[in-house]
Design an enzyme around this catalytic site. Structure first.
Site, PDB file in Angstrom:
ATOM      1  N   GLY A   1      79.031  14.395  -4.623  1.00 20.24           N
ATOM      2  CA  GLY A   1      80.458  14.882  -4.825  1.00 20.24           C
ATOM      3  C   GLY A   1      80.617  16.237  -4.724  1.00 20.24           C
TER       4      GLY A   1
ATOM      5  N   ILE B   1      71.548  18.757  -9.799  1.00 19.29           N
ATOM      6  CA  ILE B   1      70.346  18.858 -10.474  1.00 19.29           C
ATOM      7  C   ILE B   1      69.473  19.946  -9.875  1.00 19.29           C
ATOM      8  CG2 ILE B   1      68.283  17.757 -11.429  1.00 19.29           C
ATOM      9  CD1 ILE B   1      69.894  15.156 -10.846  1.00 19.29           C
TER      10      ILE B   1
ATOM     11  N   GLY C   1      84.323   5.525  -1.384  1.00 23.20           N
ATOM     12  CA  GLY C   1      83.756   6.729  -0.613  1.00 23.20           C
ATOM     13  C   GLY C   1      82.169   6.874  -1.163  1.00 23.20           C
TER      14      GLY C   1
ATOM     15  N   VAL D   1      82.633  19.561   0.160  1.00 24.14           N
ATOM     16  CA  VAL D   1      81.966  20.291  -0.619  1.00 24.14           C
ATOM     17  C   VAL D   1      82.486  21.904   0.048  1.00 24.14           C
ATOM     18  CG1 VAL D   1      79.645  21.218  -0.569  1.00 24.14           C
ATOM     19  CG2 VAL D   1      80.135  18.868  -0.595  1.00 24.14           C
TER      20      VAL D   1
ATOM     21  N   GLU E   1      78.861   5.430   3.334  1.00 28.34           N
ATOM     22  CA  GLU E   1      79.579   5.732   4.823  1.00 28.34           C
ATOM     23  C   GLU E   1      79.987   4.434   5.524  1.00 28.34           C
ATOM     24  OE1 GLU E   1      80.386   8.588   5.793  1.00 28.34           O
ATOM     25  OE2 GLU E   1      79.382   9.837   4.475  1.00 28.34           O
TER      26      GLU E   1
ATOM     27  N   LYS F   1      64.870  13.624   1.050  1.00 27.40           N
ATOM     28  CA  LYS F   1      64.944  14.438  -0.101  1.00 27.40           C
ATOM     29  C   LYS F   1      63.335  14.798  -0.459  1.00 27.40           C
ATOM     30  CE  LYS F   1      69.776  13.273  -0.985  1.00 27.40           C
ATOM     31  NZ  LYS F   1      70.677  12.440  -1.777  1.00 27.40           N
TER      32      LYS F   1
END
Length: 439
Positions: free
Chosen positions: A304, A138, A189, A15, A192, A207
């Site tokens: 991602g 999002i 990927g 990231v 984990e 979340k």
């Protein structure tokens, strides 16, 4: 044009590297859009020599994120390391104490001490933005924190973990076992090496806890979430759900009730013809039900490098567009000092009912005993079907039950009663059924 906004990035993994690349390649467009340039002036990561595909030679290097937060010449501290404790926690606190704006994608940190960090930011008059912490690209945080102001939210739910959604999708479409799909997710990927945090629902729970606070104005209560993962979902469950017109998804659900707030994460059967049932692979979806707007569904990439970096960039751009002295949007939608104490809802009937799969010995009287166990616990059955397939031993049969609305307590008592019978051949499977209003 105003002076450049100087940012420091702590964490240059997938990231962080994607964010740095976007900031450099889109520098001119961002300067025009935001009214000022955005410059990376400081960075910190574990390995200084690693080739990340982006030129950071002009940025000051700091050996630790804490040092970056405390000493770098920056306006915004961007935390992309992850983890609820340790360096992430210390560096974010250091940045806020210093009066720096903070952008983070760290849902674990926010679930653990988000209210405390929000108070720090609001006392300092700085922004703490975290759009990337929930559902990747999002923009659900901005929707709840700003766009839905004035709405009373009654329920929020969704698919918030791409790893679990990918596994369940592959199981259904290719007939693969959970173990085979998990192994493939790790190879690609998506999961984990230790996938426990994802597949047991913890990631979704963090979340959901954040969304609950934004939606209902309560303090974050990540420890008050009913939690089930997907590791016990079998091909038999997937096939039985399909036969009944459902698909299985791992959902996080939070809703307002008369007795408090209900939060739960668990595998859920949703009608095949609903939009949320069609969300496949690593894609995420979040649905919000409110009184003024009605129903809102947002679908998009939940993870991602680029998706998460896009959300982080949006948070940075908001800071770049803000002006000193301007009124700040409260970090958690409601000023941190005004958040209500979390009040856990009392157990109520689950309106969607339950799916129960039993593997039993093939002998006379089993059907009648199962029905009796249900009746004695006040459970009304919508359907009861016996299947001879499903991979059961040759001397066993599969019984599929679908109930009308009932409580979790009643279901568990009935299932415990069945488990005590000599005819039960394996652990019963219980899955909630949701019937979304619009999706």
């Amino acid at each position: 044009m105003a002076d450049a906004l100087k940012i420091g990035i702590a964490g240059l993994g997938t990231v962080g590297a994607s964010l740095a690349r976007i900031l450099q390649t889109r520098a001119n467009e961002l300067a025009v859009t935001c009214g000022r340039a955005i410059e990376i002036t400081a960075v910190s990561a574990r390995d200084k020599t690693r080739d990340r595909g982006v030129d950071l030679s002009r940025a000051a290097w700091f050996d630790t994120p804490e040092e970056l937060a405390e000493k770098a010449d920056i306006d915004v501290f961007v935390e992309l390391m992850g983890g609820a404790e340790g360096a992430a926690d210390r560096s974010v606190r250091a940045a806020l104490s210093r009066g720096l704006h903070v952008v983070t994608a760290n849902k674990a940190l926010l679930a653990r001490c988000g209210v405390e960090l929000a108070k720090m930011a609001e006392e300092k008059g700085v922004l703490l933005n975290f759009e990337a912490a929930v559902a990747g690209g999002i923009p659900v945080i901005k929707a709840l924190r700003e766009s839905l102001t004035g709405n009373t939210v009654s329920r929020i739910y969704g698919i918030m973990n791409g790893t679990c959604n990918y596994i369940l999708t592959r199981m259904e479409k290719e007939g693969l076992t959970f173990e085979a799909c998990l192994k493939e997710a790790q190879r690609l990927g998506y999961a984990e090496a230790d996938p426990t945090f994802d597949i047991e629902g913890n990631d979704t729970a963090h979340k959901l806890a954040i969304l609950t606070t934004l939606a209902f104005g309560t303090e974050i209560a990540a420890d008050e979430i009913y939690l089930e993962g997907i590791s016990n979902i079998t091909i038999e469950d997937i096939q039985a759900a399909a036969d009944l017109g459902y698909r299985i998804k791992l959902l996080g659900v939070a809703q307002r009730t008369d007795s408090g707030i209900e939060q739960r994460v668990h595998p859920t059967m949703v009608p095949h013809d609903t939009v949320i049932a069609q969300v496949d692979g690593v894609t995420n979806a979040v649905a919000i039900e409110s009184d003024i707007l009605g129903e809102l569904l947002m679908v998009g990439p939940g993870a991602g490098g680029n998706a998460t970096a896009s959300a982080v960039l949006g948070d940075i751009a908001d800071i770049a567009k803000s002006r000193p002295g301007a009124q700040r949007v409260p970090v958690l939608g409601t000023p941190a000092a005004s958040l209500s104490p979390y009040r856990k809802a009392q157990i109520q009937s689950h309106e969607g009912g339950y799916f129960i799969r039993l593997t039993v010995s093939d002998r006379t009287g089993v059907f009648a005993n199962v029905a009796t166990q249900m009746a004695e616990n006040g459970i009304s059955l919508e359907s009861i079907v016996q299947r001879a397939d499903g991979g059961s031993p040759s001397n066993a049969k599969t019984i599929i039950l679908v109930t009308h609305a009932t409580t979790e307590v009643s279901i568990r008592k009935a299932v415990d009663g069945i488990k005590a019978q000599s005819y039960i051949a394996s652990e019963p499977q219980v899955i909630r059924i949701e019937r979304p209003k619009a999706f």
